[in-house]
Write a protein that holds these residues in place. Structure first.
Motif, mmCIF file in Angstrom:
data_model
loop_
_atom_site.group_PDB
_atom_site.id
_atom_site.type_symbol
_atom_site.label_atom_id
_atom_site.label_comp_id
_atom_site.label_asym_id
_atom_site.label_seq_id
_atom_site.Cartn_x
_atom_site.Cartn_y
_atom_site.Cartn_z
ATOM 1 N N VAL A 200 -89.372 21.985 44.997
ATOM 2 C CA VAL A 200 -88.711 21.178 45.542
ATOM 3 C C VAL A 200 -88.593 19.810 45.022
ATOM 4 C CG1 VAL A 200 -87.899 20.253 47.948
ATOM 5 C CG2 VAL A 200 -89.014 22.563 47.840
ATOM 6 N N SER A 201 -87.454 19.454 44.798
ATOM 7 C CA SER A 201 -86.963 18.085 44.039
ATOM 8 C C SER A 201 -85.514 17.523 44.348
ATOM 9 C CB SER A 201 -87.526 17.913 42.642
ATOM 10 O OG SER A 201 -86.374 18.801 41.913
ATOM 11 N N GLU A 202 -85.619 16.314 44.319
ATOM 12 C CA GLU A 202 -84.163 15.654 44.306
ATOM 13 C C GLU A 202 -83.028 16.178 43.423
ATOM 14 O OE1 GLU A 202 -83.862 11.206 44.481
ATOM 15 O OE2 GLU A 202 -85.868 11.137 45.024
ATOM 16 N N VAL A 203 -83.487 16.526 42.046
ATOM 17 C CA VAL A 203 -82.631 17.080 41.194
ATOM 18 C C VAL A 203 -82.342 18.341 41.483
ATOM 19 C CG1 VAL A 203 -82.988 15.502 39.367
ATOM 20 C CG2 VAL A 203 -84.272 17.479 39.221
ATOM 21 N N ARG A 204 -83.231 19.147 42.394
ATOM 22 C CA ARG A 204 -82.941 20.537 42.734
ATOM 23 C C ARG A 204 -82.286 20.501 44.165
ATOM 24 N NH1 ARG A 204 -88.267 20.919 40.178
ATOM 25 N NH2 ARG A 204 -88.338 22.250 38.317
ATOM 26 N N GLY A 205 -81.807 19.460 44.519
ATOM 27 C CA GLY A 205 -80.959 19.682 45.901
ATOM 28 C C GLY A 205 -81.530 19.373 46.993
ATOM 29 N N ALA A 206 -82.689 18.515 46.915
ATOM 30 C CA ALA A 206 -83.694 18.281 48.307
ATOM 31 C C ALA A 206 -82.792 17.722 49.199
ATOM 32 C CB ALA A 206 -84.979 17.529 47.815
ATOM 33 N N TYR A 207 -81.997 16.767 49.031
ATOM 34 C CA TYR A 207 -81.478 16.048 50.097
ATOM 35 C C TYR A 207 -80.283 16.684 50.485
ATOM 36 C CZ TYR A 207 -84.598 12.270 49.372
ATOM 37 O OH TYR A 207 -85.791 11.379 49.001
ATOM 38 N N TYR A 208 -79.343 17.635 49.615
ATOM 39 C CA TYR A 208 -78.335 18.342 49.930
ATOM 40 C C TYR A 208 -78.960 19.447 51.021
ATOM 41 C CZ TYR A 208 -75.865 16.672 45.989
ATOM 42 O OH TYR A 208 -74.997 15.867 45.086
ATOM 43 N N HIS A 209 -79.864 19.971 50.826
ATOM 44 C CA HIS A 209 -80.624 21.139 51.502
ATOM 45 C C HIS A 209 -81.043 20.629 53.005
ATOM 46 C CE1 HIS A 209 -80.941 23.153 47.659
ATOM 47 N NE2 HIS A 209 -80.134 23.981 47.970
ATOM 48 N N LEU A 230 -91.873 13.293 49.581
ATOM 49 C CA LEU A 230 -90.507 13.960 49.386
ATOM 50 C C LEU A 230 -89.880 14.812 50.824
ATOM 51 C CD1 LEU A 230 -87.900 14.310 47.985
ATOM 52 C CD2 LEU A 230 -88.596 16.573 46.827
ATOM 53 N N ALA A 231 -90.990 15.439 50.955
ATOM 54 C CA ALA A 231 -90.945 16.027 52.326
ATOM 55 C C ALA A 231 -90.593 15.418 53.543
ATOM 56 C CB ALA A 231 -92.041 17.042 52.672
ATOM 57 N N LYS A 233 -89.396 12.210 53.220
ATOM 58 C CA LYS A 233 -88.186 11.468 53.093
ATOM 59 C C LYS A 233 -86.929 12.627 53.463
ATOM 60 C CE LYS A 233 -89.250 8.535 49.363
ATOM 61 N NZ LYS A 233 -89.392 8.367 47.912
ATOM 62 N N MET A 234 -86.955 13.942 53.346
ATOM 63 C CA MET A 234 -86.307 14.923 53.654
ATOM 64 C C MET A 234 -86.023 14.897 55.207
ATOM 65 S SD MET A 234 -87.105 17.664 50.763
ATOM 66 C CE MET A 234 -86.168 19.011 51.436
ATOM 67 N N LYS A 235 -87.245 14.851 55.911
ATOM 68 C CA LYS A 235 -87.043 14.870 57.433
ATOM 69 C C LYS A 235 -86.496 13.583 57.882
ATOM 70 C CE LYS A 235 -91.221 17.605 57.850
ATOM 71 N NZ LYS A 235 -92.784 17.771 58.406
ATOM 72 N N GLU A 236 -86.664 12.392 57.375
ATOM 73 C CA GLU A 236 -85.840 11.329 57.779
ATOM 74 C C GLU A 236 -84.534 11.445 57.608
ATOM 75 O OE1 GLU A 236 -87.373 7.709 55.650
ATOM 76 O OE2 GLU A 236 -89.642 8.266 56.272
ATOM 77 N N HIS A 237 -84.399 12.206 56.555
ATOM 78 C CA HIS A 237 -82.783 12.456 56.173
ATOM 79 C C HIS A 237 -82.210 13.388 57.008
ATOM 80 C CE1 HIS A 237 -79.687 12.262 53.091
ATOM 81 N NE2 HIS A 237 -79.318 13.417 53.355
ATOM 82 N N ALA A 238 -82.830 14.402 57.601
ATOM 83 C CA ALA A 238 -82.216 15.070 58.527
ATOM 84 C C ALA A 238 -82.218 14.631 59.912
ATOM 85 C CB ALA A 238 -83.289 16.322 58.546
ATOM 86 N N GLY A 239 -82.981 13.364 60.298
ATOM 87 C CA GLY A 239 -82.743 12.750 61.512
ATOM 88 C C GLY A 239 -83.178 13.521 62.582
ATOM 89 N N VAL A 240 -82.456 13.406 63.378
ATOM 90 C CA VAL A 240 -83.009 14.294 64.878
ATOM 91 C C VAL A 240 -83.111 15.748 64.795
ATOM 92 C CG1 VAL A 240 -81.689 12.494 66.456
ATOM 93 C CG2 VAL A 240 -80.540 14.669 65.737
ATOM 94 N N LYS A 241 -82.567 16.216 63.401
ATOM 95 C CA LYS A 241 -82.782 17.655 63.172
ATOM 96 C C LYS A 241 -83.801 17.994 62.135
ATOM 97 C CE LYS A 241 -79.191 19.090 65.724
ATOM 98 N NZ LYS A 241 -77.944 19.408 65.140
#
Length: 376
Positions: A200-209, A230-231, A233-241
């Motif tokens: 999992v990485s940013e260039v592999r679409g981490a934030y898109y997913h 990164l995990a 940051k991805m959780k922060e990105h997903a917010g309440v979900k």
């Protein structure tokens, strides 16, 4: 073979049980009658497993610091490899290119296994400033071009021929897992789970997913190594979900058997590969494509021309615009609302793997290629 040949695989970067290196190439060569040794980084977590493995694994120290690994790792590998006086040295990392050059003699073969397009990989490193990346990239190209003149090239992607103009393509098709192949392909309209396997990485679409739970209330499972920061940051990105994101592999390598069990033991709407457009990935046929197909999963991936053509050829999924989330929603809803079509995509993908895209075909090429090299 009239005489058992000594083959040594070398890596400072990869896990000792890396799928391509250990499970595919090394075990296939051992089965074909070669005396195979693998030199790889081993830590306390993998020590016992390495000692009990089917191969002779010579451990080197696993350096957590990237710069120490790049400086000290090749030196340790060279010292151990030179003592073995192998008929074939087969290395897997660009930082070992000087080691390969030093090991080459008139009496052996040295193979450079090109896993990535390393120039474009350098150009997307976020820890280098843009001017530095350009300098390093150009320097790497020149050094590589000079050092590989006496080496054989093993190419993990078809399009690498465009870069090198020669080499043997040994593609990363999946090993057929009988349990996986025999699993019934069944898509349920109530299924809310999507799967992503691999690093999992940013260039592999981490934030898109990580966006998916926000826009369509679906659970996304990531099975593969993911840095803990990164995990988070991805959780922060997903917010309440954020509870809709599930990780197996935070800061650690995920074994082949664990990934296969996710394919076997659970049902999924689709396998994901929604990547941003980068020069490094737009021409690659991802290994995860073949794995999803083997598992009977429809693929939802970015609509890069190479990927779109792959999906169209095998009728095994849906390609979407990575910058248009509505297309992601439409793709998931189509698969959920049309289980017969979704199952057909799964069967089409599995059929393609069994007929032409399995490791069995590449194993034959690998063994035949080795025999040719060693009889020259």
């Amino acid at each position: 073979m009239s005489q058992k040949k000594n083959v040594v695989h070398l890596t400072t970067v990869h896990h000792p049980f890396d799928t391509r290196i250990y499970h595919k190439e090394c075990l296939s060569l051992k089965e074909a009658g070669y005396d195979v040794t693998l030199i790889a980084p081993v830590d306390e977590q993998t020590k016992d497993q390495a000692e009990a493995s089917k191969l002779n694994i010579l451990p080197i120290k696993k350096h957590r610091n990237r710069w120490k690994r790049m400086l000290l790792g090749p030196l340790e590998v060279y010292k151990k490899a030179k003592k073995l006086k192998a008929d074939v040295y087969h290395f897997h990392d660009p930082e070992l290119i000087f080691v390969g050059w030093l090991l080459k003699t008139n009496n052996n073969k040295v193979i450079y296994d090109v896993h990535e397009d390393y120039y474009t990989s350098i150009m997307q490193k976020d820890y280098f400033a843009e001017p530095i990346k350009r300098i390093i990239g150009k320097l790497y190209n020149r050094i590589e071009r000079f050092l590989i003149k006496r080496m054989e090239l093993c190419l993990a992607e078809k399009y690498y021929h465009d870069r090198y103009g020669r080499g043997e393509s040994i593609l990363n098709y999946p090993i057929v897992n009988e349990k996986l192949i025999n699993k019934e392909i069944k898509h349920e309209t109530t299924n809310e789970q999507l799967l992503y396997t691999g690093n999992v990485s940013e260039v592999r679409g981490a934030y898109y997913h990580a966006d998916i739970p926000k826009i369509m209330d679906k659970h996304v499972y990531f099975v593969g190594k993911c840095p803990s920061d990164l995990a988070d940051k991805m959780k922060e990105h997903a917010g309440v979900k954020q509870d809709f994101l599930h990780f197996d592999g935070i800061d650690q390598f995920v074994e082949r058997e664990v990934i296969d069990n996710y394919y076997i033991n659970q049902n999924w709407v689709a396998g994901l590969a929604i990547f941003p457009a980068t020069e490094h990935y737009v021409k690659k046929e991802l290994t995860k494509f073949f794995e999803y197909m083997s598992a009977g999963l429809p693929i939802i991936c970015s609509n890069f021309p190479t990927w779109q053509a792959f999906i169209d050829k095998h009728q095994c999924g849906i390609a979407v615009d990575p910058e248009n989330p509505q297309e992601w929603i439409d793709a998931v809803e189509f698969l959920q609302n049309n289980p017969i079509e979704a199952e057909a995509m799964g069967y089409n993908g599995r059929k393609a793997v069994l007929q032409e895209l399995s490791w069995e075909s590449q194993e034959k090429k690998l063994v035949s290629w080795y025999e040719q090299l060693l009889t020259k």
